[in-house]
Design an enzyme around this catalytic site. Structure first.
Site, PDB file in Angstrom:
ATOM      1  N   ASN A  14      41.178 -47.105 -43.596  1.00 19.54           N
ATOM      2  CA  ASN A  14      41.528 -47.167 -45.190  1.00 19.54           C
ATOM      3  C   ASN A  14      41.570 -48.554 -45.589  1.00 19.54           C
ATOM      4  OD1 ASN A  14      42.824 -44.729 -46.155  1.00 19.54           O
ATOM      5  ND2 ASN A  14      43.824 -44.662 -44.118  1.00 19.54           N
ATOM      6  N   ILE A  93      59.024 -52.124 -45.085  1.00 16.99           N
ATOM      7  CA  ILE A  93      58.723 -53.329 -45.863  1.00 16.99           C
ATOM      8  C   ILE A  93      60.324 -53.642 -46.051  1.00 16.99           C
ATOM      9  CG2 ILE A  93      57.908 -54.149 -48.054  1.00 16.99           C
ATOM     10  CD1 ILE A  93      55.518 -53.923 -46.091  1.00 16.99           C
ATOM     11  N   ASN A 107      51.537 -46.988 -50.868  1.00 13.94           N
ATOM     12  CA  ASN A 107      51.266 -46.569 -49.672  1.00 13.94           C
ATOM     13  C   ASN A 107      50.205 -45.104 -49.514  1.00 13.94           C
ATOM     14  OD1 ASN A 107      51.726 -46.182 -46.734  1.00 13.94           O
ATOM     15  ND2 ASN A 107      53.074 -44.551 -47.222  1.00 13.94           N
ATOM     16  N   HIS A 109      49.510 -41.763 -47.451  1.00 10.11           N
ATOM     17  CA  HIS A 109      50.287 -40.946 -46.432  1.00 10.11           C
ATOM     18  C   HIS A 109      49.503 -39.559 -46.436  1.00 10.11           C
ATOM     19  CE1 HIS A 109      53.773 -39.205 -44.096  1.00 10.11           C
ATOM     20  NE2 HIS A 109      53.322 -38.039 -44.781  1.00 10.11           N
TER      21      HIS A 109
END
Ligand code: GRF
Length: 211
Positions: A14, A93, A107, A109
């Site tokens: 990513n 985090i 994020n 997922h």
């Protein structure tokens, strides 16, 4: 220009998608810092190969979450980070960082949240659960990070088909391709100031910032 810090734990596909989107001129951002909780993460080597500052930083290196948080916040501010991106990052985090960067942490997922998310739902566990359930579609979600795992409001989602003879590995590969499409796209929407967040509702504004 939007300055990013990317958190990674694995091979960094990513991260590679973000680097490529910037190189192709599809993402108006710069990656100032890549941080991993794993010193041997392939993503750190990838960052260094692209002349991006790459740091191994883990809560285990600090005597308290408070010391870890303030060190992390100091680094983020020192690098002028405007948006944090979790790209295959498997740790939480700290709350202080989430608070300081409210609505400015994304994020990716590998499922269509809220399904197949939450603690323990990462990597192959996700795709095994999707197949075990008998789902006909899966996909990926880019979402705002809040205080828990995978519970923040979705920004972008994209479906992929689940095929009759799918294995977790084949489904993972199909979902990963979709991750590589929607993560850079979601970051670009932030870079263009086109994301409006009200509670759990994320609105994508038309170009030029109008709804
Ligand atoms: C990806 O499936 C991502 O959805 C998950 O971690 C996996 C590995 O990501 N969060 P990467 O190849 O290290 O970017």
């Amino acid at each position: 220009m939007l300055t990013l810090c990317v958190f990674v734990s694995g091979r960094g596909s990513n991260l590679a998608a973000l680097i490529e989107a910037i190189r192709l001129g599809r993402l108006d951002a710069r990656i100032a810092l890549v941080i991993s909780n794993k010193a041997e993460a392939g993503a750190l080597a990838l960052a260094r190969a692209n002349a991006i500052t790459a740091l191994h930083l883990s809560p285990a290196q600090f005597t308290s979450e408070e010391a870890y948080s303030s060190s992390l916040l100091g680094m983020l501010e020192e690098h002028g980070v405007g948006l944090i991106v979790l790209a295959g990052y498997l740790k939480k985090i700290p709350a202080a960082v989430i608070q300081h960067y409210r609505h400015r942490i994304l994020n990716i997922h590998p499922a269509l949240l809220p399904a197949f998310g939450g603690k323990g739902m990462y990597g192959h566990h996700v795709h095994e659960a999707v197949l075990d359930y008998g789902c006909k579609v899966s996909g990926a979600t880019v979402h705002i990070v809040d205080s828990d795992y995978d519970t923040g409001a979705p920004v972008l989602q994209q479906c992929v088909p689940v095929l009759e003879d799918d294995t977790p590995e084949r489904l993972a590969a199909r979902v990963l391709e979709t991750e590589h499409e929607i993560l850079p796209r979601a970051v670009q929407l932030f870079a263009e100031g086109r994301i409006r967040i009200e509670g759990r509702r994320v609105t994508i504004l038309a170009k030029g910032g109008r709804e």
